[in-house]
Motif scaffolding. Structure first.
Motif, PDB file in Angstrom:
ATOM      1  N   VAL A 140      -3.927   2.864   4.426  1.00 25.36           N
ATOM      2  CA  VAL A 140      -5.379   2.696   4.467  1.00 25.36           C
ATOM      3  C   VAL A 140      -5.763   1.818   5.654  1.00 25.36           C
ATOM      4  CG1 VAL A 140      -5.396   0.697   2.912  1.00 25.36           C
ATOM      5  CG2 VAL A 140      -7.406   2.150   3.047  1.00 25.36           C
TER       6      VAL A 140
ATOM      7  N   CYS B 201       0.841  -1.206   0.000  1.00 23.54           N
ATOM      8  CA  CYS B 201       0.000   0.000   0.000  1.00 23.54           C
ATOM      9  C   CYS B 201       0.872   1.250   0.000  1.00 23.54           C
ATOM     10  CB  CYS B 201      -0.918  -0.008   1.227  1.00 23.54           C
ATOM     11  SG  CYS B 201      -1.781   1.554   1.455  1.00 23.54           S
ATOM     12  N   SER B 202       0.641   2.078  -1.009  1.00 24.76           N
ATOM     13  CA  SER B 202       1.436   3.314  -1.109  1.00 24.76           C
ATOM     14  C   SER B 202       0.680   4.501  -0.514  1.00 24.76           C
ATOM     15  CB  SER B 202       1.732   3.601  -2.573  1.00 24.76           C
ATOM     16  OG  SER B 202       0.512   3.797  -3.257  1.00 24.76           O
ATOM     17  N   GLY B 203      -0.532   4.249  -0.032  1.00 24.08           N
ATOM     18  CA  GLY B 203      -1.331   5.338   0.560  1.00 24.08           C
ATOM     19  C   GLY B 203      -1.889   6.289  -0.479  1.00 24.08           C
ATOM     20  N   CYS B 204      -2.225   5.737  -1.663  1.00 19.38           N
ATOM     21  CA  CYS B 204      -2.661   6.616  -2.764  1.00 19.38           C
ATOM     22  C   CYS B 204      -4.093   7.154  -2.560  1.00 19.38           C
ATOM     23  CB  CYS B 204      -2.593   5.862  -4.082  1.00 19.38           C
ATOM     24  SG  CYS B 204      -3.831   4.563  -4.233  1.00 19.38           S
ATOM     25  N   THR B 205      -4.873   6.565  -1.721  1.00 19.99           N
ATOM     26  CA  THR B 205      -6.273   6.926  -1.399  1.00 19.99           C
ATOM     27  C   THR B 205      -7.311   6.502  -2.453  1.00 19.99           C
ATOM     28  OG1 THR B 205      -6.412   9.146  -2.380  1.00 19.99           O
ATOM     29  CG2 THR B 205      -5.536   9.021  -0.139  1.00 19.99           C
ATOM     30  N   TRP B 206      -6.879   5.865  -3.529  1.00 22.49           N
ATOM     31  CA  TRP B 206      -7.843   5.515  -4.582  1.00 22.49           C
ATOM     32  C   TRP B 206      -8.946   4.600  -4.067  1.00 22.49           C
ATOM     33  CZ3 TRP B 206      -4.086   4.243  -9.251  1.00 22.49           C
ATOM     34  CH2 TRP B 206      -3.439   5.418  -9.622  1.00 22.49           C
ATOM     35  N   CYS B 207      -8.570   3.608  -3.235  1.00 22.14           N
ATOM     36  CA  CYS B 207      -9.586   2.672  -2.733  1.00 22.14           C
ATOM     37  C   CYS B 207     -10.551   3.397  -1.792  1.00 22.14           C
ATOM     38  CB  CYS B 207      -8.939   1.484  -2.042  1.00 22.14           C
ATOM     39  SG  CYS B 207      -7.866   1.938  -0.675  1.00 22.14           S
TER      40      CYS B 207
ATOM     41  N   CYS C 277      -6.897  -0.562  -6.624  1.00 18.52           N
ATOM     42  CA  CYS C 277      -5.515  -0.494  -6.122  1.00 18.52           C
ATOM     43  C   CYS C 277      -4.495  -0.562  -7.255  1.00 18.52           C
ATOM     44  CB  CYS C 277      -5.285  -1.629  -5.127  1.00 18.52           C
ATOM     45  SG  CYS C 277      -3.705  -1.453  -4.290  1.00 18.52           S
ATOM     46  N   PRO C 278      -3.626   0.420  -7.323  1.00 18.35           N
ATOM     47  CA  PRO C 278      -2.635   0.413  -8.399  1.00 18.35           C
ATOM     48  C   PRO C 278      -1.642  -0.740  -8.304  1.00 18.35           C
ATOM     49  CG  PRO C 278      -2.198   2.192  -6.847  1.00 18.35           C
ATOM     50  CD  PRO C 278      -3.514   1.599  -6.457  1.00 18.35           C
TER      51      PRO C 278
ATOM     52  N   GLY D 123      -2.308  -4.239  -2.383  1.00 17.12           N
ATOM     53  CA  GLY D 123      -2.559  -3.407  -1.202  1.00 17.12           C
ATOM     54  C   GLY D 123      -3.850  -3.763  -0.509  1.00 17.12           C
ATOM     55  N   ILE D 124      -4.877  -4.087  -1.309  1.00 21.06           N
ATOM     56  CA  ILE D 124      -6.179  -4.446  -0.721  1.00 21.06           C
ATOM     57  C   ILE D 124      -6.879  -5.423  -1.651  1.00 21.06           C
ATOM     58  CG2 ILE D 124      -7.430  -2.462  -1.744  1.00 21.06           C
ATOM     59  CD1 ILE D 124      -8.875  -2.305   1.054  1.00 21.06           C
TER      60      ILE D 124
HETATM   61  S1  SF4 Z   1      -5.634   1.737  -3.450  1.00 27.32           S
HETATM   62 FE1  SF4 Z   1      -4.052   0.287  -2.758  1.00 27.32          FE
HETATM   63  S2  SF4 Z   1      -2.234   1.544  -2.582  1.00 27.32           S
HETATM   64 FE2  SF4 Z   1      -3.945   2.966  -2.656  1.00 27.32          FE
HETATM   65  S3  SF4 Z   1      -4.483   3.359  -0.497  1.00 27.32           S
HETATM   66 FE3  SF4 Z   1      -5.761   1.647  -1.203  1.00 27.32          FE
HETATM   67  S4  SF4 Z   1      -4.598  -0.206  -0.647  1.00 27.32           S
HETATM   68 FE4  SF4 Z   1      -3.174   1.520  -0.549  1.00 27.32          FE
END
Ligand code: SF4
Ligand code: HEM
Ligand code: SF4
Length: 525
Positions: A332, A302-308, A349-350, A364-365
């Motif tokens: 996340v 998880c890079s913490g991108c916030t997309w999810c 998730c990228p 990541g998820i």
């Molecule tokens: S989309 Fe993936 S990488 Fe981005 S915050 Fe959610 S789990 Fe982390």
């Protein structure tokens, strides 16, 4: 037995909705906006109600007369407003009841969704109470009948020291204060509770659909206006407490309970309504839904991108400061009690890319019951079985047209919990090196999605409007998106026939091979 009944009612509902889609188009199908339509009708009720109240006299003798003046002397505005007020209230009851039935039939009320159901039940009663107090204010013989039966009903409870019915012994016993109280309840008290109740009801839903499409709003307003002009709302005779009300024309949407009380008696009516309320409240546990494993987070990816977080339709995900010492600022975190196991976050998730070197393809998820690795493996198997000149892989969902029935020869199909679970990198993967010649993405009907937003997000990802985007260099002519409900497999068959033909023509013309594309590598991968 219960499952068969549910499946039969789901099929019936879908068929009805399909007919509406044919008439209104998917974007304006009222069935897909029933909660929002109810709110919209309340707006009309509120605005028209404010106008009516400006002319309303809160006194025993003034109430009836003021409504009559509005209806007849100012029919062109006051009368129309009165009719709009009444018909929009009726429309709100219809959409609310259909909304409740629809959520029940589509099984969106059990498991984690119990909250929306339970908070919906008090709304039912508040809406009926609002309508009943409105009828009361007119103070005609219908209001008199409602007042007498309601007083009898309330007096059955041993909570009032002075029986309410005493207020209605004679015209003289009735005070103006009573109308002021009714006016307060109808205009301020109950509406305030209702607004608060609706807010509470949708609180756990991300981006709730509270505004119907403009065309639908305009169309229903015109329909209500036409109805108001053709059949204006009028009062009965003025109330006369010295006489027994004669024949009454009831508004069955709001007043159905009164003949029931008349027939079975107040005590039985109390028992019936209380039992009904508790039964409705207990629905989410009759029987309880089998709990599905919720989405799992793997912070390593998880890079913490916030997309999810942005994509989760149920607000089950949030961000917090990094706890594992990695360079990324955030991570996340999931609230398991809010997760409906739709898998949409797995598609966001990228890190969900099949081009990674890592063997286990952890992301990541993802949903533990349908990991990204499993998805890629099932896809590999399906792709390897494809034969023919125009090989198509179909990605569908378990709640729309059964894509598995399309399998055979040049068509492979994978069914997911929700189409939104599909990372666009897998479309890329299928077309890269021509493992397939075309990709068809399908799922619940446009404007509708069992998990609320899966198909919307998917379409936006494919169109490059939402991350993770389908890479721009992927040959878009080889990707089709076609939504189809569970009873509409024929549409998909036709789409595939056309797609097959188009792919054949593209290849015959010597269209350039789909270029090798770079895939959204993702910040977490
Ligand atoms: S989309 Fe993936 S990488 Fe981005 S915050 Fe959610 S789990 Fe982390
Ligand atoms: C005043 C009446 C009501 C209004 C205005 C209303 C409005 C709404 C809205 C706007 C949503 C969100 C829709 C979305 O964005 O997907 C919703 C969801 C929901 N409502 Fe209501 N509602 C009302 C009454 C009820 C009643 C009486 C019930 C059942 C007892 C109910 C059950 C539900 C359920 C279960 C959901 C969640 C669906 C899901 O999880 O996707 N509602 N409602
Ligand atoms: S599975 Fe669905 S509800 Fe659960 S966190 Fe992911 S997107 Fe949200």
């Amino acid at each position: 037995m219960a499952t068969t009944l549910r499946q039969a009612s789901q099929a019936l509902l879908t068929r009805i909705e399909d007919r509406f889609t044919q008439v209104f188009g998917p974007g304006c199908n009222p069935f897909f906006h029933l909660g929002a339509m109810t709110i919209y009708f309340f707006w009309i009720v509120l605005i028209s109600g404010l106008y009516l109240f400006a002319f309303f006299e809160t006194s025993v003798y003034g109430a009836f007369q003021s409504v009559e003046r509005l209806t007849h002397e100012q029919w062109w505005l006051g009368g129309v407003m009165r009719s709009l007020h009444r018909y929009a209230s009726d429309a709100a009851v219809i959409t609310m009841m259909l909304h409740m039935i629809r959520e029940f039939v589509r099984d969106r009320y059990r498991g984690v969704r119990w909250y929306s159901w339970i908070t919906g039940v008090p709304l039912l009663w508040m809406v009926f109470l609002l309508g009943i107090t409105g009828y009361w204010l007119v103070w005609d013989v219908l209001a008199q009948y409602i007042a007498l039966v309601s007083a009898e009903y309330m007096d059955w409870l041993p909570i009032f020291t002075d029986p309410i019915a005493r207020n209605f012994i004679s015209q003289e016993a009735l005070s103006d204060r009573f109308f002021t109280l009714m006016g307060f309840l109808h205009l301020i008290g109950i509406p305030l509770f209702l607004v608060f109740g609706i807010w509470f009801h949708v609180m756990r839903i991300a981006m709730p659909n509270i505004n119907p499409p403009r065309t639908l709003m305009a169309g229903s307003l015109i329909a209500l206006l036409v109805l108001s002009l053709i059949k204006p709302a009028v009062s009965h005779e003025v109330a006369d407490l010295s006489a027994v009300p004669g024949e009454l024309s009831l508004d069955w949407f709001y007043l159905f309970i009164y003949p029931v009380i008349d027939t079975i008696g107040v005590g039985s009516a109390w028992i019936l309504l209380t039992a009904l309320t508790f039964l409705l409240m207990a629905f989410p546990w009759l029987p309880r839904k089998k709990a599905e494993p919720v989405a799992e987070i793997d912070l390593e990816h998880c890079s913490g991108c916030t997309w999810c977080v942005n994509d989760c339709p149920y607000g089950a995900l949030t961000m917090r400061p990094r706890s594992d010492g990695r360079a990324h600022k955030q991570e996340v975190v999931i609230e398991p009690d809010l997760c409906v196991s739709c898998g949409i976050c797995a598609g966001s998730c990228p890190s969900a890319t099949p081009f990674r070197k890592s063997e286990d393809l952890s992301t990541g998820i993802q949903l533990p019951q349908f990991s990204f690795r499993r998805l890629r493996d099932e896809m590999d198997t399906a792709l390897s079985e494809l034969r023919g000149d125009a090989r198509i892989i179909v990605y569908g969902c378990d709640h729309a047209a059964t894509v598995k029935q399309l399998r055979g020869g040049d068509v492979a199909a994978l069914s997911l919990e929700c189409t939104g679970m599909l990372p666009p990198s897998l479309i890329d993967y299928a077309l890269r090196d021509r493992k397939a010649d075309g990709v068809l993405v399908t799922g619940c009907c446009e404007g509708d999605c069992l998990h609320r937003l899966g198909n919307t997000w998917m379409e936006q990802r494919v169109n490059g409007e939402r991350p993770p985007q389908l890479r721009g260099r992927v040959d878009r002519d080889r990707v089709r998106v076609r939504w189809a409900s569970s009873t509409d497999l024929a549409t998909l068959r036709r789409e595939i026939d056309g797609f097959r033909q188009d792919l054949g023509e593209m290849d015959a013309k010597g269209a350039p091979e789909a270029p090798l594309v770079a895939v959204e590598s993702g910040r977490g991968a």
